[in-house]
Design an enzyme around this catalytic site. Structure first.
Site, PDB file in Angstrom:
ATOM      1  N   CYS A   1      -4.573   1.492  -3.478  1.00 54.31           N
ATOM      2  CA  CYS A   1      -4.107   2.440  -2.470  1.00 54.31           C
ATOM      3  C   CYS A   1      -4.699   2.051  -1.121  1.00 54.31           C
ATOM      4  O   CYS A   1      -5.927   1.981  -0.976  1.00 54.31           O
ATOM      5  CB  CYS A   1      -4.512   3.876  -2.841  1.00 54.31           C
ATOM      6  SG  CYS A   1      -4.113   5.112  -1.574  1.00 54.31           S
TER       7      CYS A   1
ATOM      8  N   CYS B   1      -7.069   5.301   0.362  1.00 55.10           N
ATOM      9  CA  CYS B   1      -8.377   5.676  -0.177  1.00 55.10           C
ATOM     10  C   CYS B   1      -9.055   4.565  -0.950  1.00 55.10           C
ATOM     11  O   CYS B   1     -10.232   4.673  -1.283  1.00 55.10           O
ATOM     12  CB  CYS B   1      -8.231   6.914  -1.063  1.00 55.10           C
ATOM     13  SG  CYS B   1      -7.284   6.615  -2.577  1.00 55.10           S
TER      14      CYS B   1
ATOM     15  N   GLU C   1      -0.369 -14.127  -0.127  1.00 55.85           N
ATOM     16  CA  GLU C   1      -0.891 -14.133  -1.478  1.00 55.85           C
ATOM     17  C   GLU C   1      -0.612 -15.474  -2.146  1.00 55.85           C
ATOM     18  O   GLU C   1       0.468 -16.056  -1.974  1.00 55.85           O
ATOM     19  CB  GLU C   1      -0.245 -13.009  -2.296  1.00 55.85           C
ATOM     20  CG  GLU C   1      -0.804 -12.851  -3.691  1.00 55.85           C
ATOM     21  CD  GLU C   1      -0.156 -11.704  -4.446  1.00 55.85           C
ATOM     22  OE1 GLU C   1      -0.563 -11.454  -5.591  1.00 55.85           O
ATOM     23  OE2 GLU C   1       0.759 -11.069  -3.887  1.00 55.85           O
TER      24      GLU C   1
ATOM     25  N   ASP D   1       5.947  -2.342  -1.268  1.00 52.96           N
ATOM     26  CA  ASP D   1       5.795  -3.575  -0.503  1.00 52.96           C
ATOM     27  C   ASP D   1       4.955  -3.364   0.753  1.00 52.96           C
ATOM     28  O   ASP D   1       4.115  -4.209   1.103  1.00 52.96           O
ATOM     29  CB  ASP D   1       7.160  -4.144  -0.139  1.00 52.96           C
ATOM     30  CG  ASP D   1       7.979  -4.492  -1.369  1.00 52.96           C
ATOM     31  OD1 ASP D   1       7.381  -4.883  -2.386  1.00 52.96           O
ATOM     32  OD2 ASP D   1       9.221  -4.364  -1.315  1.00 52.96           O
TER      33      ASP D   1
ATOM     34  N   ASP E   1       4.003  -9.919   2.326  1.00 49.99           N
ATOM     35  CA  ASP E   1       4.240  -9.617   0.915  1.00 49.99           C
ATOM     36  C   ASP E   1       5.643 -10.088   0.566  1.00 49.99           C
ATOM     37  O   ASP E   1       6.636  -9.483   0.978  1.00 49.99           O
ATOM     38  CB  ASP E   1       4.100  -8.121   0.645  1.00 49.99           C
ATOM     39  CG  ASP E   1       4.318  -7.786  -0.825  1.00 49.99           C
ATOM     40  OD1 ASP E   1       3.487  -8.188  -1.656  1.00 49.99           O
ATOM     41  OD2 ASP E   1       5.342  -7.144  -1.138  1.00 49.99           O
TER      42      ASP E   1
ATOM     43  N   CYS F   1      -6.546  12.184  -2.295  1.00 46.06           N
ATOM     44  CA  CYS F   1      -5.592  11.385  -1.512  1.00 46.06           C
ATOM     45  C   CYS F   1      -4.182  11.958  -1.605  1.00 46.06           C
ATOM     46  O   CYS F   1      -3.782  12.740  -0.764  1.00 46.06           O
ATOM     47  CB  CYS F   1      -5.624   9.928  -1.984  1.00 46.06           C
ATOM     48  SG  CYS F   1      -4.631   8.802  -0.987  1.00 46.06           S
TER      49      CYS F   1
ATOM     50  N   CYS G   1      -0.365   8.149  -4.806  1.00 40.13           N
ATOM     51  CA  CYS G   1      -1.734   7.929  -5.257  1.00 40.13           C
ATOM     52  C   CYS G   1      -2.195   9.135  -6.074  1.00 40.13           C
ATOM     53  O   CYS G   1      -2.070  10.287  -5.651  1.00 40.13           O
ATOM     54  CB  CYS G   1      -2.656   7.704  -4.057  1.00 40.13           C
ATOM     55  SG  CYS G   1      -4.379   7.434  -4.509  1.00 40.13           S
TER      56      CYS G   1
END
Length: 427
Positions: free
Chosen positions: A327, A330, A276, A361, A192, A354, A349
């Site tokens: 998240c 979950c 990404e 990050d 990331d 959760c 979250c």
């Protein structure tokens, strides 16, 4: 696989003079080719072919008084400059046909004397001497600072002169694969990248941003102010221009060294890498110099090319994948969204079952890694992964998987063979 090996060259006085003459002729022929294409466009005529331009701008031009000095240099780099112009226009028109999508490729411009100069020689115009020197047609023998041996016979060599007056030779050659020893499939990582922190890897490992340009911003600004007060074209102006160029060159070398070391370490330590697909142009447009200092696009290109070279798996996740909002515990889409959420570095979250607190990050890296594994597994089975959140729509072009077989890549999730990475920056 095509690789490029670059070495420092130290030409003598006569060789520098002949190299300057060659650079000038190459630049002139290239600019004449651009002007010929512009004239054809203005007249509504079809663009002249590369072979026709070579006859007009090289063969016939040598017989005219205005361009007779073109005969004083080798014809090979002049022909290569015509091909370079033709390829530049091909990339530009391909970008236009795509509706201006993808990496921007601008219209070819005229070359300037004050910028980087280069001349490319093919096999019939250069030779490696037994004494370790490089012979270039029309220039002579150049002493080379060999830092390593060439694995095979090069197919071409490019003589380069930087704005600071340094000379380099760059060899292009087809080399066999040199895959690293395979690691455990679980030895993988998502990457990331960002602006506040350069990159976050697996288990919370962080690579801090060096920000080389920011550290030398005051020196560069001061040198630029001095340059602006000099009379353009004077000796003092030229000396100050050289000082400014050296500052920028030092920054670029520091950044390149950092990127090579970090990308090589990541490839050596991981069997698979998931990144990404960033919209680098949009990032540069929004954040300007800060994004330029990070060079995220170059870093990801190094990761991809070295993955192909060393036989590591590589997955490029679609840029619309919600790695930040999702998240990792979950799977609920409760994370920060949009530009307003860029300053939120930690979040909890909001799902009733959760309530886990995430580092922004680290959570994104975990999501990239989990989804990258799905893309990799689906690509091996000839399937396409499903977008998170239970949607039935398959994520087209979600990732591109690297292969241990150099020069090729396995079939993408859509079943089409992706294009191989053929050129890697070698460190």
């Amino acid at each position: 696989m095509q690789l490029r090996y670059q070495f420092r060259a130290y030409p003598g006085g006569p060789e520098r003079a002949r190299a300057a003459r060659t650079f000038g002729c190459v630049r002139t022929v290239y600019n004449d080719a651009v002007a010929a294409r512009k004239a054809a466009l203005a007249a509504g005529m079809p663009f002249p072919r590369s072979a026709d331009l070579q006859k007009l701008l090289i063969t016939k031009a040598k017989r005219t008084p205005e361009r007779a000095w073109l005969a004083e240099v080798s014809a090979v780099p002049l022909q290569q400059s015509i091909r370079d112009c033709d390829q530049a226009y091909s990339r530009f028109f391909k970008w236009l046909r795509r509706g201006r999508s993808g990496p921007k490729s601008g219209r070819p411009l005229f070359k300037k004397r004050s910028r980087r100069q280069s001349a490319r020689f093919t096999r019939n115009a250069f030779k490696l001497r037994d004494n370790g020197r490089l012979f270039l047609s029309g220039i002579g023998e150049l002493p080379i600072a060999w830092s390593r041996e060439l694995p095979v016979e090069p197919s071409s060599v490019t003589l380069i002169k930087t704005p600071t007056g340094k000379y380099f030779v760059s060899f292009v050659m087809d080399v066999p694969g040199e895959s690293l020893p395979p690691l455990d499939p679980d030895d993988d990582t998502g990457i990331d990248v960002g602006l506040s922190c350069f990159a976050v890897l697996r288990d919370g490992k962080r690579i801090e941003s060096p920000r080389f340009l920011q550290k030398q911003a005051k020196q560069i600004a001061k040198a630029q102010r001095v340059l602006s007060r000099r009379k353009k074209g004077s000796k003092n102006w030229d000396k100050q221009r050289l000082r400014v160029s050296k500052l920028y060159e030092r920054t670029a070398n520091q950044r390149k060294d950092f990127l090579h070391k970090q990308s090589t370490a990541i490839i050596r330590e991981n069997q698979a890498v998931y990144v990404e697909d960033l919209d680098v142009a949009a990032i540069h447009q929004r954040f300007g110099r800060l994004a330029t200092d990070q060079a995220l696009g170059e870093f990801l290109r190094m990761i991809e090319s070295k993955s192909a070279r060393y036989g590591r798996d590589f997955v490029k996740v679609d840029r619309h994948f919600p790695s930040t909002q999702l998240c990792s515990s979950c799977g609920a889409m409760t994370g920060p969204k949009g530009v307003a959420g860029l300053n939120i570095r930690n979040w909890t979250c909001a799902s009733p079952n959760c309530g886990v607190t995430h580092d922004r990050d680290e959570n994104a890296e975990s999501n990239l890694r989990a989804y990258g594994r799905e893309v990799l597994a689906a690509g091996r089975k000839g399937q396409a992964p499903v977008r998170p959140g239970g949607e039935s729509k398959r994520l087209q072009s979600a990732g591109q998987t690297g292969s241990s077989q150099l020069g090729t890549k396995p079939r993408s999730p859509g079943g089409e063979r992706t294009e191989a990475v053929t050129t890697a920056a070698v460190r």
